[in-house]
Design a protein around this motif. Structure first.
Motif, PDB file in Angstrom:
ATOM      1  N   LEU A  86      32.333  52.067  80.192  1.00 46.36           N
ATOM      2  CA  LEU A  86      31.095  52.219  79.424  1.00 46.36           C
ATOM      3  C   LEU A  86      30.316  53.424  79.943  1.00 46.36           C
ATOM      4  CD1 LEU A  86      29.187  50.901  77.278  1.00 46.36           C
ATOM      5  CD2 LEU A  86      28.076  49.749  79.190  1.00 46.36           C
ATOM      6  N   ARG A  87      29.967  54.311  79.024  1.00 44.35           N
ATOM      7  CA  ARG A  87      29.231  55.525  79.403  1.00 44.35           C
ATOM      8  C   ARG A  87      27.745  55.421  79.082  1.00 44.35           C
ATOM      9  NH1 ARG A  87      32.703  60.244  76.663  1.00 44.35           N
ATOM     10  NH2 ARG A  87      30.968  61.506  77.376  1.00 44.35           N
ATOM     11  N   LEU A  88      27.415  54.778  77.955  1.00 46.81           N
ATOM     12  CA  LEU A  88      26.024  54.750  77.505  1.00 46.81           C
ATOM     13  C   LEU A  88      25.638  53.390  76.943  1.00 46.81           C
ATOM     14  CD1 LEU A  88      25.802  58.103  75.479  1.00 46.81           C
ATOM     15  CD2 LEU A  88      24.604  57.610  77.596  1.00 46.81           C
ATOM     16  N   LEU A  89      24.455  52.936  77.319  1.00 50.66           N
ATOM     17  CA  LEU A  89      23.809  51.808  76.661  1.00 50.66           C
ATOM     18  C   LEU A  89      22.533  52.376  76.062  1.00 50.66           C
ATOM     19  CD1 LEU A  89      23.401  48.805  75.964  1.00 50.66           C
ATOM     20  CD2 LEU A  89      22.271  48.547  78.181  1.00 50.66           C
ATOM     21  N   LEU A  90      22.469  52.400  74.738  1.00 49.15           N
ATOM     22  CA  LEU A  90      21.345  53.003  74.033  1.00 49.15           C
ATOM     23  C   LEU A  90      20.567  51.918  73.299  1.00 49.15           C
ATOM     24  CD1 LEU A  90      23.287  56.082  72.612  1.00 49.15           C
ATOM     25  CD2 LEU A  90      21.863  55.983  74.663  1.00 49.15           C
ATOM     26  N   VAL A  91      19.277  51.823  73.596  1.00 48.56           N
ATOM     27  CA  VAL A  91      18.423  50.773  73.056  1.00 48.56           C
ATOM     28  C   VAL A  91      17.377  51.410  72.144  1.00 48.56           C
ATOM     29  CG1 VAL A  91      16.798  48.925  73.653  1.00 48.56           C
ATOM     30  CG2 VAL A  91      18.758  49.393  75.141  1.00 48.56           C
ATOM     31  N   HIS A  92      17.226  50.855  70.953  1.00 44.38           N
ATOM     32  CA  HIS A  92      16.203  51.363  70.029  1.00 44.38           C
ATOM     33  C   HIS A  92      14.834  51.230  70.688  1.00 44.38           C
ATOM     34  CE1 HIS A  92      13.664  51.870  66.513  1.00 44.38           C
ATOM     35  NE2 HIS A  92      14.727  52.405  65.899  1.00 44.38           N
ATOM     36  N   ILE A  93      14.013  52.244  70.530  1.00 40.98           N
ATOM     37  CA  ILE A  93      12.698  52.317  71.180  1.00 40.98           C
ATOM     38  C   ILE A  93      11.833  51.087  70.892  1.00 40.98           C
ATOM     39  CG2 ILE A  93      11.729  53.709  69.288  1.00 40.98           C
ATOM     40  CD1 ILE A  93      10.787  54.071  72.993  1.00 40.98           C
ATOM     41  N   ASP A  94      11.931  50.534  69.700  1.00 41.36           N
ATOM     42  CA  ASP A  94      11.109  49.363  69.352  1.00 41.36           C
ATOM     43  C   ASP A  94      11.507  48.110  70.123  1.00 41.36           C
ATOM     44  OD1 ASP A  94       9.842  51.006  67.538  1.00 41.36           O
ATOM     45  OD2 ASP A  94      10.925  50.237  65.795  1.00 41.36           O
ATOM     46  N   LEU A  95      12.668  48.137  70.776  1.00 38.11           N
ATOM     47  CA  LEU A  95      13.170  46.951  71.483  1.00 38.11           C
ATOM     48  C   LEU A  95      13.022  47.047  72.993  1.00 38.11           C
ATOM     49  CD1 LEU A  95      16.443  46.469  69.424  1.00 38.11           C
ATOM     50  CD2 LEU A  95      14.266  45.283  69.136  1.00 38.11           C
ATOM     51  N   GLN A 110      27.100  42.021  86.879  1.00 38.10           N
ATOM     52  CA  GLN A 110      28.506  42.038  86.476  1.00 38.10           C
ATOM     53  C   GLN A 110      29.253  43.155  87.203  1.00 38.10           C
ATOM     54  OE1 GLN A 110      29.431  39.429  84.463  1.00 38.10           O
ATOM     55  NE2 GLN A 110      27.273  38.975  84.820  1.00 38.10           N
ATOM     56  N   THR A 111      30.368  42.812  87.803  1.00 41.20           N
ATOM     57  CA  THR A 111      31.128  43.805  88.565  1.00 41.20           C
ATOM     58  C   THR A 111      32.053  44.659  87.699  1.00 41.20           C
ATOM     59  OG1 THR A 111      32.834  42.156  88.996  1.00 41.20           O
ATOM     60  CG2 THR A 111      31.107  42.421  90.665  1.00 41.20           C
ATOM     61  N   TYR A 112      32.314  44.232  86.476  1.00 41.87           N
ATOM     62  CA  TYR A 112      33.279  44.963  85.662  1.00 41.87           C
ATOM     63  C   TYR A 112      32.659  46.095  84.843  1.00 41.87           C
ATOM     64  CZ  TYR A 112      31.668  41.729  82.027  1.00 41.87           C
ATOM     65  OH  TYR A 112      30.903  40.994  81.156  1.00 41.87           O
ATOM     66  N   PHE A 113      31.347  46.275  84.904  1.00 43.32           N
ATOM     67  CA  PHE A 113      30.710  47.397  84.213  1.00 43.32           C
ATOM     68  C   PHE A 113      30.856  48.667  85.040  1.00 43.32           C
ATOM     69  CE2 PHE A 113      28.570  44.050  81.919  1.00 43.32           C
ATOM     70  CZ  PHE A 113      28.387  44.592  80.663  1.00 43.32           C
ATOM     71  N   SER A 114      30.963  49.779  84.369  1.00 38.76           N
ATOM     72  CA  SER A 114      31.001  51.062  85.062  1.00 38.76           C
ATOM     73  C   SER A 114      29.669  51.278  85.784  1.00 38.76           C
ATOM     74  CB  SER A 114      31.221  52.189  84.056  1.00 38.76           C
ATOM     75  OG  SER A 114      30.981  53.432  84.667  1.00 38.76           O
ATOM     76  N   PRO A 115      29.697  51.589  87.083  1.00 37.62           N
ATOM     77  CA  PRO A 115      28.440  51.785  87.813  1.00 37.62           C
ATOM     78  C   PRO A 115      27.707  53.066  87.440  1.00 37.62           C
ATOM     79  CG  PRO A 115      30.303  52.217  89.241  1.00 37.62           C
ATOM     80  CD  PRO A 115      30.859  51.708  87.940  1.00 37.62           C
ATOM     81  N   VAL A 116      28.355  53.937  86.698  1.00 40.13           N
ATOM     82  CA  VAL A 116      27.713  55.195  86.322  1.00 40.13           C
ATOM     83  C   VAL A 116      27.253  55.210  84.865  1.00 40.13           C
ATOM     84  CG1 VAL A 116      28.894  56.557  88.073  1.00 40.13           C
ATOM     85  CG2 VAL A 116      29.960  56.255  85.845  1.00 40.13           C
ATOM     86  N   ALA A 117      27.224  54.073  84.227  1.00 39.29           N
ATOM     87  CA  ALA A 117      26.785  54.014  82.830  1.00 39.29           C
ATOM     88  C   ALA A 117      25.303  54.356  82.734  1.00 39.29           C
ATOM     89  CB  ALA A 117      27.041  52.624  82.259  1.00 39.29           C
ATOM     90  N   TYR A 118      24.972  55.223  81.802  1.00 37.89           N
ATOM     91  CA  TYR A 118      23.588  55.616  81.578  1.00 37.89           C
ATOM     92  C   TYR A 118      22.915  54.645  80.604  1.00 37.89           C
ATOM     93  CZ  TYR A 118      24.697  60.172  83.655  1.00 37.89           C
ATOM     94  OH  TYR A 118      25.071  61.172  84.507  1.00 37.89           O
ATOM     95  N   VAL A 119      21.621  54.495  80.758  1.00 33.58           N
ATOM     96  CA  VAL A 119      20.807  53.671  79.863  1.00 33.58           C
ATOM     97  C   VAL A 119      19.679  54.550  79.359  1.00 33.58           C
ATOM     98  CG1 VAL A 119      19.349  51.636  79.680  1.00 33.58           C
ATOM     99  CG2 VAL A 119      21.335  51.592  81.190  1.00 33.58           C
ATOM    100  N   ALA A 120      19.435  54.509  78.055  1.00 31.66           N
ATOM    101  CA  ALA A 120      18.345  55.307  77.487  1.00 31.66           C
ATOM    102  C   ALA A 120      17.790  54.611  76.249  1.00 31.66           C
ATOM    103  CB  ALA A 120      18.847  56.710  77.120  1.00 31.66           C
ATOM    104  N   LEU A 121      16.562  54.943  75.943  1.00 31.36           N
ATOM    105  CA  LEU A 121      15.940  54.513  74.694  1.00 31.36           C
ATOM    106  C   LEU A 121      16.224  55.576  73.648  1.00 31.36           C
ATOM    107  CD1 LEU A 121      12.493  53.395  76.161  1.00 31.36           C
ATOM    108  CD2 LEU A 121      14.345  51.907  75.378  1.00 31.36           C
ATOM    109  N   CYS A 122      16.269  55.192  72.381  1.00 31.37           N
ATOM    110  CA  CYS A 122      16.560  56.137  71.298  1.00 31.37           C
ATOM    111  C   CYS A 122      15.752  55.774  70.066  1.00 31.37           C
ATOM    112  CB  CYS A 122      18.033  56.092  70.899  1.00 31.37           C
ATOM    113  SG  CYS A 122      19.165  56.643  72.146  1.00 31.37           S
ATOM    114  N   ASP A 123      15.527  56.764  69.219  1.00 34.81           N
ATOM    115  CA  ASP A 123      14.999  56.451  67.898  1.00 34.81           C
ATOM    116  C   ASP A 123      16.181  56.165  66.974  1.00 34.81           C
ATOM    117  OD1 ASP A 123      16.038  58.957  67.216  1.00 34.81           O
ATOM    118  OD2 ASP A 123      14.107  59.874  66.792  1.00 34.81           O
TER     119      ASP A 123
END
Length: 196
Positions: A86-95, A110-123
């Motif tokens: 997993l590279r990106l978790l993108l969450v809609h800004i309203d959430l 969770q140990t099975y997620f990539s430790p370098v996955a980015y998280v960001a808000l998006c429109d």
């Protein structure tokens, strides 16, 4: 002698059936990107599979949390789900207040997620653009790294966000916000720890 060898060969062929009972190698459904949106009051988690196609394969799962979405994906929608890349978790800004802390808390355990996955808000437009083209993920990652370079207080990965939320209950945590007018741009938004 020849008959004896032929009988032995026939016997060996009958005992060892070869490939007829071999198992097909299962291939994992490697997820590269997950986005979180809401429509008509329902949360939707969209899993984008790693693919060489121009448009990524996606699976949209209605769920109340990322934990539920992962469980449903494994049980019903994506049997061989792998979130190790997993590279990106993108969450809609309203959430951001509704799901961000709970989903980050789940991922951090969770140990099975990539430790370098980015998280960001998006429109909404940025989420649509990311879903339309697999090549745009590299552009988004580059913009996120540039945002952090220009603003060192910005947290990009889920572990640093989780740890900062645990420490900074009143100050909040700065995370990247990707918006799209004519092109993708990054800004900074704050999220705050929910008080129980």
């Amino acid at each position: 002698m020849k008959r004896f060898l032929a009988v032995i060969m026939l016997f060996v062929v009958m005992i060892f059936p070869g490939c007829s009972s071999s198992r097909k190698i299962e291939t994992a459904a490697i997820i590269e990107n997950v986005s979180v949106t809401k429509e008509h009051g329902q949360l939707y988690y969209t899993f984008y599979k790693l693919s060489s196609d121009e448009k990524p394969h996606k699976t949209v799962i209605p769920a109340s949390s990322f934990e539920d979405a992962c469980r449903l994906a494994k049980e019903k929608y994506i049997p061989h789900l792998s979130l190790a890349k997993l590279r990106l978790l993108l969450v809609h800004i309203d959430l951001k207040d509704r799901v961000m802390q709970d989903d980050i808390s789940y991922i951090s355990t969770q140990t099975y997620f990539s430790p370098v996955a980015y998280v960001a808000l998006c429109d909404g437009e940025a989420l649509r653009r990311v879903g339309d083209s697999p090549g745009i993920l590299s552009t988004v990652e580059e913009k996120l790294r540039l945002c952090q370079k220009n603003h060192p207080s910005v947290k990009l990965d889920y572990l640093s966000i989780f740890n900062s939320l645990q420490r900074n209950s009143t100050e909040g945590v700065e995370i990247a916000y990707i918006n799209s007018d004519k092109e993708l741009k990054t800004d900074i938004k704050k999220i705050f720890r929910k008080m129980s």
